[in-house]
Design a protein around this motif. Structure first.
Motif, PDB file in Angstrom:
ATOM      1  N   ALA A 153       0.812  -1.213   0.000  1.00 34.81           N
ATOM      2  CA  ALA A 153       0.000   0.000   0.000  1.00 34.81           C
ATOM      3  C   ALA A 153       0.848   1.265   0.000  1.00 34.81           C
ATOM      4  N   ASP A 154       2.050   1.190   0.561  1.00 35.15           N
ATOM      5  CA  ASP A 154       2.913   2.375   0.596  1.00 35.15           C
ATOM      6  C   ASP A 154       3.695   2.562  -0.705  1.00 35.15           C
ATOM      7  N   GLY A 155       3.444   1.706  -1.705  1.00 37.77           N
ATOM      8  CA  GLY A 155       4.116   1.821  -3.001  1.00 37.77           C
ATOM      9  C   GLY A 155       5.417   1.051  -3.092  1.00 37.77           C
ATOM     10  N   ASP A 156       5.775   0.349  -2.043  1.00 39.59           N
ATOM     11  CA  ASP A 156       7.026  -0.400  -2.012  1.00 39.59           C
ATOM     12  C   ASP A 156       6.862  -1.747  -2.706  1.00 39.59           C
ATOM     13  N   LEU A 157       7.796  -2.072  -3.599  1.00 38.24           N
ATOM     14  CA  LEU A 157       7.827  -3.379  -4.264  1.00 38.24           C
ATOM     15  C   LEU A 157       8.822  -4.268  -3.529  1.00 38.24           C
ATOM     16  N   ARG A 158       8.349  -5.413  -3.050  1.00 36.80           N
ATOM     17  CA  ARG A 158       9.246  -6.348  -2.375  1.00 36.80           C
ATOM     18  C   ARG A 158       9.199  -7.676  -3.111  1.00 36.80           C
ATOM     19  N   THR A 159      10.377  -8.187  -3.431  1.00 33.46           N
ATOM     20  CA  THR A 159      10.453  -9.444  -4.161  1.00 33.46           C
ATOM     21  C   THR A 159      10.065 -10.611  -3.269  1.00 33.46           C
ATOM     22  N   VAL A 160       9.512 -11.649  -3.899  1.00 31.64           N
ATOM     23  CA  VAL A 160       9.154 -12.851  -3.155  1.00 31.64           C
ATOM     24  C   VAL A 160      10.111 -13.989  -3.470  1.00 31.64           C
ATOM     25  N   ASN A 161      11.060 -13.756  -4.360  1.00 28.30           N
ATOM     26  CA  ASN A 161      12.043 -14.772  -4.744  1.00 28.30           C
ATOM     27  C   ASN A 161      13.379 -14.480  -4.084  1.00 28.30           C
ATOM     28  N   GLY A 162      14.014 -15.520  -3.649  1.00 30.44           N
ATOM     29  CA  GLY A 162      15.314 -15.365  -3.000  1.00 30.44           C
ATOM     30  C   GLY A 162      16.459 -15.389  -3.997  1.00 30.44           C
ATOM     31  N   PRO A 163      17.660 -15.077  -3.540  1.00 31.40           N
ATOM     32  CA  PRO A 163      18.815 -15.041  -4.438  1.00 31.40           C
ATOM     33  C   PRO A 163      19.209 -16.411  -4.983  1.00 31.40           C
ATOM     34  N   LYS A 164      18.924 -17.489  -4.252  1.00 33.33           N
ATOM     35  CA  LYS A 164      19.289 -18.825  -4.742  1.00 33.33           C
ATOM     36  C   LYS A 164      18.469 -19.213  -5.968  1.00 33.33           C
ATOM     37  N   ALA A 165      17.189 -18.882  -5.967  1.00 34.99           N
ATOM     38  CA  ALA A 165      16.342 -19.193  -7.117  1.00 34.99           C
ATOM     39  C   ALA A 165      16.778 -18.387  -8.339  1.00 34.99           C
ATOM     40  N   LYS A 166      17.131 -17.138  -8.126  1.00 34.67           N
ATOM     41  CA  LYS A 166      17.608 -16.309  -9.242  1.00 34.67           C
ATOM     42  C   LYS A 166      18.940 -16.833  -9.760  1.00 34.67           C
ATOM     43  N   LEU A 167      19.786 -17.339  -8.871  1.00 39.03           N
ATOM     44  CA  LEU A 167      21.065 -17.909  -9.278  1.00 39.03           C
ATOM     45  C   LEU A 167      20.855 -19.142 -10.161  1.00 39.03           C
ATOM     46  N   VAL A 168      19.875 -19.958  -9.838  1.00 42.68           N
ATOM     47  CA  VAL A 168      19.572 -21.129 -10.660  1.00 42.68           C
ATOM     48  C   VAL A 168      19.162 -20.689 -12.065  1.00 42.68           C
ATOM     49  N   PHE A 169      18.296 -19.672 -12.150  1.00 40.86           N
ATOM     50  CA  PHE A 169      17.874 -19.179 -13.464  1.00 40.86           C
ATOM     51  C   PHE A 169      19.056 -18.668 -14.272  1.00 40.86           C
ATOM     52  N   TRP A 170      19.872 -17.801 -13.673  1.00 38.80           N
ATOM     53  CA  TRP A 170      20.981 -17.207 -14.424  1.00 38.80           C
ATOM     54  C   TRP A 170      22.047 -18.242 -14.787  1.00 38.80           C
ATOM     55  N   THR A 171      22.262 -19.229 -13.937  1.00 42.13           N
ATOM     56  CA  THR A 171      23.207 -20.301 -14.269  1.00 42.13           C
ATOM     57  C   THR A 171      22.703 -21.108 -15.463  1.00 42.13           C
ATOM     58  N   ALA A 172      21.420 -21.454 -15.450  1.00 37.75           N
ATOM     59  CA  ALA A 172      20.852 -22.213 -16.564  1.00 37.75           C
ATOM     60  C   ALA A 172      20.848 -21.385 -17.850  1.00 37.75           C
ATOM     61  N   ALA A 173      20.505 -20.105 -17.757  1.00 29.31           N
ATOM     62  CA  ALA A 173      20.486 -19.247 -18.944  1.00 29.31           C
ATOM     63  C   ALA A 173      21.889 -19.081 -19.523  1.00 29.31           C
ATOM     64  N   ASN A 174      22.864 -18.882 -18.675  1.00 34.08           N
ATOM     65  CA  ASN A 174      24.239 -18.727 -19.163  1.00 34.08           C
ATOM     66  C   ASN A 174      24.795 -20.037 -19.723  1.00 34.08           C
ATOM     67  N   THR A 175      24.397 -21.174 -19.146  1.00 33.45           N
ATOM     68  CA  THR A 175      24.823 -22.459 -19.691  1.00 33.45           C
ATOM     69  C   THR A 175      24.227 -22.674 -21.074  1.00 33.45           C
ATOM     70  N   THR A 176      22.965 -22.312 -21.251  1.00 34.78           N
ATOM     71  CA  THR A 176      22.330 -22.414 -22.568  1.00 34.78           C
ATOM     72  C   THR A 176      23.069 -21.561 -23.592  1.00 34.78           C
ATOM     73  N   LEU A 177      23.373 -20.336 -23.227  1.00 32.61           N
ATOM     74  CA  LEU A 177      24.106 -19.445 -24.130  1.00 32.61           C
ATOM     75  C   LEU A 177      25.507 -19.971 -24.413  1.00 32.61           C
ATOM     76  N   ALA A 178      26.170 -20.509 -23.403  1.00 31.03           N
ATOM     77  CA  ALA A 178      27.520 -21.056 -23.599  1.00 31.03           C
ATOM     78  C   ALA A 178      27.500 -22.239 -24.560  1.00 31.03           C
ATOM     79  N   MET A 179      26.458 -23.060 -24.502  1.00 33.75           N
ATOM     80  CA  MET A 179      26.354 -24.195 -25.419  1.00 33.75           C
ATOM     81  C   MET A 179      26.138 -23.735 -26.859  1.00 33.75           C
ATOM     82  N   VAL A 180      25.387 -22.670 -27.046  1.00 37.43           N
ATOM     83  CA  VAL A 180      25.191 -22.117 -28.398  1.00 37.43           C
ATOM     84  C   VAL A 180      26.528 -21.618 -28.948  1.00 37.43           C
ATOM     85  N   ILE A 181      27.274 -20.893 -28.135  1.00 37.18           N
ATOM     86  CA  ILE A 181      28.565 -20.361 -28.571  1.00 37.18           C
ATOM     87  C   ILE A 181      29.554 -21.502 -28.821  1.00 37.18           C
TER      88      ILE A 181
END
Length: 94
Positions: free
Chosen positions: A55-83
């Motif tokens: 209500a005060d306009g503040d955005l708070r994430t519901v995802n932790g850093p470990k879940a984001k790390l899994v996403f970025w690791t998988a995305a970078n691995t996909t890109l590395a395989m293409v290269i």
């Protein structure tokens, strides 16, 4: 190389979807992280994340850093395989 690419690609898709939809009360509203906090769920699709807009306009994430790390690791691995596949194809032609 193809198997790693496919596994990492699908992991990227599924983890990204889960991260962006985590705050949405689609099936079970009582289990939504925004339930009972007088806040509205907000989704961001890239980079995937879910927020509770309070209500005060503040955005708070519901995802932790470990879940984001899994996403970025998988995305970078996909890109590395293409290269790596492009370099392997160039080396094969030479």
């Amino acid at each position: 190389m193809l198997i790693v690419f496919l596994l990492a690609g699908w992991l990227t898709v599924f983890v990204g979807w889960a991260l962006s939809q985590r705050a949405q009360p689609s099936l079970f509203p009582d289990t939504s992280p925004c339930y009972g906090t007088r806040s509205a769920p907000v989704s961001q699709y890239f980079p995937p994340d879910s927020f509770c807009l309070h209500a005060d306009g503040d955005l708070r994430t519901v995802n932790g850093p470990k879940a984001k790390l899994v996403f970025w690791t998988a995305a970078n691995t996909t890109l590395a395989m293409v290269i790596a596949a492009a370099f392997a194809r160039l080396r094969q032609r030479a």
